[in-house]
Motif scaffolding. Sequence first.
Motif, PDB file in Angstrom:
ATOM      1  N   GLY A 186      -3.677 -24.485  16.175  1.00 34.86           N
ATOM      2  CA  GLY A 186      -3.345 -24.830  17.547  1.00 34.86           C
ATOM      3  C   GLY A 186      -2.717 -23.667  18.304  1.00 34.86           C
ATOM      4  N   LYS A 187      -1.850 -22.926  17.619  1.00 34.57           N
ATOM      5  CA  LYS A 187      -1.254 -21.746  18.255  1.00 34.57           C
ATOM      6  C   LYS A 187      -2.320 -20.706  18.577  1.00 34.57           C
ATOM      7  N   ALA A 188      -3.251 -20.505  17.650  1.00 31.49           N
ATOM      8  CA  ALA A 188      -4.332 -19.548  17.886  1.00 31.49           C
ATOM      9  C   ALA A 188      -5.248 -20.026  19.013  1.00 31.49           C
ATOM     10  N   ALA A 189      -5.476 -21.352  19.089  1.00 25.72           N
ATOM     11  CA  ALA A 189      -6.295 -21.901  20.168  1.00 25.72           C
ATOM     12  C   ALA A 189      -5.645 -21.640  21.524  1.00 25.72           C
ATOM     13  N   ARG A 190      -4.334 -21.783  21.587  1.00 27.91           N
ATOM     14  CA  ARG A 190      -3.617 -21.500  22.826  1.00 27.91           C
ATOM     15  C   ARG A 190      -3.813 -20.043  23.237  1.00 27.91           C
ATOM     16  N   GLN A 191      -3.719 -19.127  22.302  1.00 27.07           N
ATOM     17  CA  GLN A 191      -3.927 -17.711  22.614  1.00 27.07           C
ATOM     18  C   GLN A 191      -5.330 -17.464  23.140  1.00 27.07           C
ATOM     19  N   THR A 192      -6.320 -18.119  22.553  1.00 35.86           N
ATOM     20  CA  THR A 192      -7.696 -17.987  23.041  1.00 35.86           C
ATOM     21  C   THR A 192      -7.811 -18.502  24.467  1.00 35.86           C
ATOM     22  N   ALA A 193      -7.221 -19.659  24.733  1.00 36.54           N
ATOM     23  CA  ALA A 193      -7.327 -20.273  26.053  1.00 36.54           C
ATOM     24  C   ALA A 193      -6.684 -19.416  27.133  1.00 36.54           C
ATOM     25  N   GLU A 194      -5.658 -18.671  26.791  1.00 33.96           N
ATOM     26  CA  GLU A 194      -4.973 -17.836  27.782  1.00 33.96           C
ATOM     27  C   GLU A 194      -5.884 -16.767  28.373  1.00 33.96           C
ATOM     28  N   ALA A 195      -6.989 -16.469  27.681  1.00 31.96           N
ATOM     29  CA  ALA A 195      -7.931 -15.461  28.179  1.00 31.96           C
ATOM     30  C   ALA A 195      -9.089 -16.079  28.972  1.00 31.96           C
ATOM     31  N   ILE A 196      -9.125 -17.424  29.076  1.00 32.16           N
ATOM     32  CA  ILE A 196     -10.230 -18.109  29.774  1.00 32.16           C
ATOM     33  C   ILE A 196      -9.753 -18.451  31.183  1.00 32.16           C
ATOM     34  N   SER A 197      -9.804 -17.496  32.085  1.00 30.03           N
ATOM     35  CA  SER A 197      -9.217 -17.686  33.411  1.00 30.03           C
ATOM     36  C   SER A 197     -10.264 -18.148  34.427  1.00 30.03           C
ATOM     37  N   TRP A 198      -9.806 -18.947  35.385  1.00 31.30           N
ATOM     38  CA  TRP A 198     -10.692 -19.354  36.473  1.00 31.30           C
ATOM     39  C   TRP A 198     -11.044 -18.181  37.371  1.00 31.30           C
ATOM     40  N   TYR A 223     -16.393 -35.156  43.736  1.00 29.29           N
ATOM     41  CA  TYR A 223     -15.440 -34.128  44.179  1.00 29.29           C
ATOM     42  C   TYR A 223     -14.033 -34.696  44.014  1.00 29.29           C
ATOM     43  N   PRO A 224     -13.020 -33.848  43.773  1.00 22.70           N
ATOM     44  CA  PRO A 224     -11.654 -34.358  43.667  1.00 22.70           C
ATOM     45  C   PRO A 224     -11.273 -35.169  44.911  1.00 22.70           C
ATOM     46  N   PRO A 225     -10.480 -36.221  44.709  1.00 22.40           N
ATOM     47  CA  PRO A 225      -9.673 -36.552  43.528  1.00 22.40           C
ATOM     48  C   PRO A 225     -10.391 -37.356  42.451  1.00 22.40           C
ATOM     49  N   GLU A 226     -11.713 -37.543  42.556  1.00 28.02           N
ATOM     50  CA  GLU A 226     -12.425 -38.184  41.454  1.00 28.02           C
ATOM     51  C   GLU A 226     -12.183 -37.378  40.177  1.00 28.02           C
ATOM     52  N   VAL A 227     -12.117 -38.078  39.050  1.00 31.63           N
ATOM     53  CA  VAL A 227     -11.741 -37.443  37.788  1.00 31.63           C
ATOM     54  C   VAL A 227     -12.942 -37.387  36.865  1.00 31.63           C
ATOM     55  N   ASN A 228     -13.520 -36.213  36.737  1.00 30.71           N
ATOM     56  CA  ASN A 228     -14.591 -35.931  35.791  1.00 30.71           C
ATOM     57  C   ASN A 228     -14.773 -34.425  35.758  1.00 30.71           C
ATOM     58  N   GLY A 229     -15.522 -33.952  34.790  1.00 30.74           N
ATOM     59  CA  GLY A 229     -15.652 -32.511  34.626  1.00 30.74           C
ATOM     60  C   GLY A 229     -16.312 -31.819  35.799  1.00 30.74           C
ATOM     61  N   VAL A 230     -17.312 -32.465  36.416  1.00 31.60           N
ATOM     62  CA  VAL A 230     -18.006 -31.845  37.549  1.00 31.60           C
ATOM     63  C   VAL A 230     -17.059 -31.698  38.729  1.00 31.60           C
ATOM     64  N   ALA A 231     -16.334 -32.775  39.051  1.00 25.47           N
ATOM     65  CA  ALA A 231     -15.404 -32.727  40.180  1.00 25.47           C
ATOM     66  C   ALA A 231     -14.318 -31.680  39.952  1.00 25.47           C
ATOM     67  N   MET A 232     -13.761 -31.652  38.750  1.00 23.64           N
ATOM     68  CA  MET A 232     -12.702 -30.688  38.456  1.00 23.64           C
ATOM     69  C   MET A 232     -13.221 -29.261  38.584  1.00 23.64           C
ATOM     70  N   THR A 233     -14.388 -28.999  38.005  1.00 24.49           N
ATOM     71  CA  THR A 233     -14.945 -27.651  38.042  1.00 24.49           C
ATOM     72  C   THR A 233     -15.224 -27.219  39.472  1.00 24.49           C
ATOM     73  N   LEU A 234     -15.838 -28.101  40.251  1.00 16.84           N
ATOM     74  CA  LEU A 234     -16.159 -27.749  41.631  1.00 16.84           C
ATOM     75  C   LEU A 234     -14.898 -27.542  42.454  1.00 16.84           C
ATOM     76  N   GLY A 235     -13.895 -28.393  42.256  1.00 15.10           N
ATOM     77  CA  GLY A 235     -12.649 -28.209  42.985  1.00 15.10           C
ATOM     78  C   GLY A 235     -12.025 -26.856  42.719  1.00 15.10           C
ATOM     79  N   ARG A 236     -12.035 -26.444  41.465  1.00 13.43           N
ATOM     80  CA  ARG A 236     -11.493 -25.127  41.104  1.00 13.43           C
ATOM     81  C   ARG A 236     -12.307 -24.003  41.737  1.00 13.43           C
ATOM     82  N   MET A 237     -13.631 -24.157  41.711  1.00 14.84           N
ATOM     83  CA  MET A 237     -14.493 -23.104  42.266  1.00 14.84           C
ATOM     84  C   MET A 237     -14.292 -22.974  43.773  1.00 14.84           C
ATOM     85  N   VAL A 238     -14.246 -24.105  44.475  1.00 17.81           N
ATOM     86  CA  VAL A 238     -14.046 -24.070  45.916  1.00 17.81           C
ATOM     87  C   VAL A 238     -12.713 -23.405  46.263  1.00 17.81           C
ATOM     88  N   ALA A 239     -11.654 -23.789  45.550  1.00 19.70           N
ATOM     89  CA  ALA A 239     -10.343 -23.195  45.814  1.00 19.70           C
ATOM     90  C   ALA A 239     -10.359 -21.697  45.541  1.00 19.70           C
TER      91      ALA A 239
END
Length: 390
Positions: free
Chosen positions: A345-357, A13-29
């Motif tokens: 890279g510009k197109a990737a940024r546009q794609t990412a803008e639609a991937i919301s938490w 769990y945060p502040p540990e740095v890894n994908g699981v901790a980050m994902t769970l921290g976002r979900m809890v918030a």
Amino acid sequence: MKRLAITFVTETYPPEVNGVAMTLGRMVAGLRARGHQISVIRPRQAHDGGASDDTLVRGLRIPNYPELRFGLPATRRLAALWRAQRPDLVVAVTEGPLGWSALRAARQLGIAAISEFHTNFHTYSEHYGMAWLERPLRGYLRQFHNRNLATLVPSSDVRDQLAAQGFTGLQIVARGVDTQLFDPARRSPSLRASWGAGPDTLVACYVGRMAPEKNLPLVLAAFRAMKAIRPDSQLVWTGDGPERTALQAAHPEQCFTGMQHGEALAQHYASADVFLFPSTTETYGNVTIEAMASGLGVVAYDYASARAHLRHNVNGLVAEFDDDAGFIEQASYAASHPQVMRELGKAARQTAEAISWDSVVSQFETVAQAALASHRRPNDPTTRVAQMEG
């Protein structure tokens, strides 16, 4: 939607740095912001003092992951805790002894439980010289997850892979990305200069854990091909792990920035040009969409988050899964076509803008509500989470 009392049980769990901790921290918030009552049960971390809002349990260090701990069995404690304050739903985030205890206690008390599949631990064994462990580990994971009303997976290819191995109740809950944090505007000429890179230097980067399961020799091979085309290219490694010392000793001409967090991490992404990610053991790969949000040209294998969000020559470059020659070919193309990579890279940024938490939290709520409905009416096939569409 009904507000729920949800308990997450996790080894990290945060502040540990890894994908699981980050994902769970976002979900809890995100769930707390929607009014749900959220509690977290986890092992005590090195930084924990006497105070914490979480329920802390005993843990031991994980071999090869000294920054993490796995929780020791705690069935009696969890059962007593939940008798006093019963949650609507228990979520076993990780599959260690603590997670197994949580499922056992929930079953004893008749509490609905689901699990999450974040890490392909059974495929890691071959990278540590223990390939014989893959089959028993897969069996353990299957038994663990099939005890639940549902198992959350991040993508359709993970769902299909696990279903073929006998896992049931698989439901897709994807991952989001913070596009305010990870932003091309954070590009820093001074940071690039500290790497020995000028405005026109091609900077390739790898971000993530430096460990055998991440296929790091292919990062080096791909960069050698890039450097043959662009001799002034630089490779930047951001992260830490058991392979870092050897890599840094063997390649002192490359940049090793260590673990980065928050805005500093975002600045490291945005200050590079090409993101190389040849790992073949991801269930998702949060770093891929962070690089996309940062406006990088991404070179990755066609699976996990890359399959979900990258389209070859549209917003990134993808190679067939586990095709070393194909990956190197795409990296060489990236070095030969810098303007194309900037456009990707510009197109990737546009794609990412639609991937919301926010949308990811909504997906979780839907699965949670369906799990509770299934728990209340276990013999009604119309409410079984295992039969829901992903």
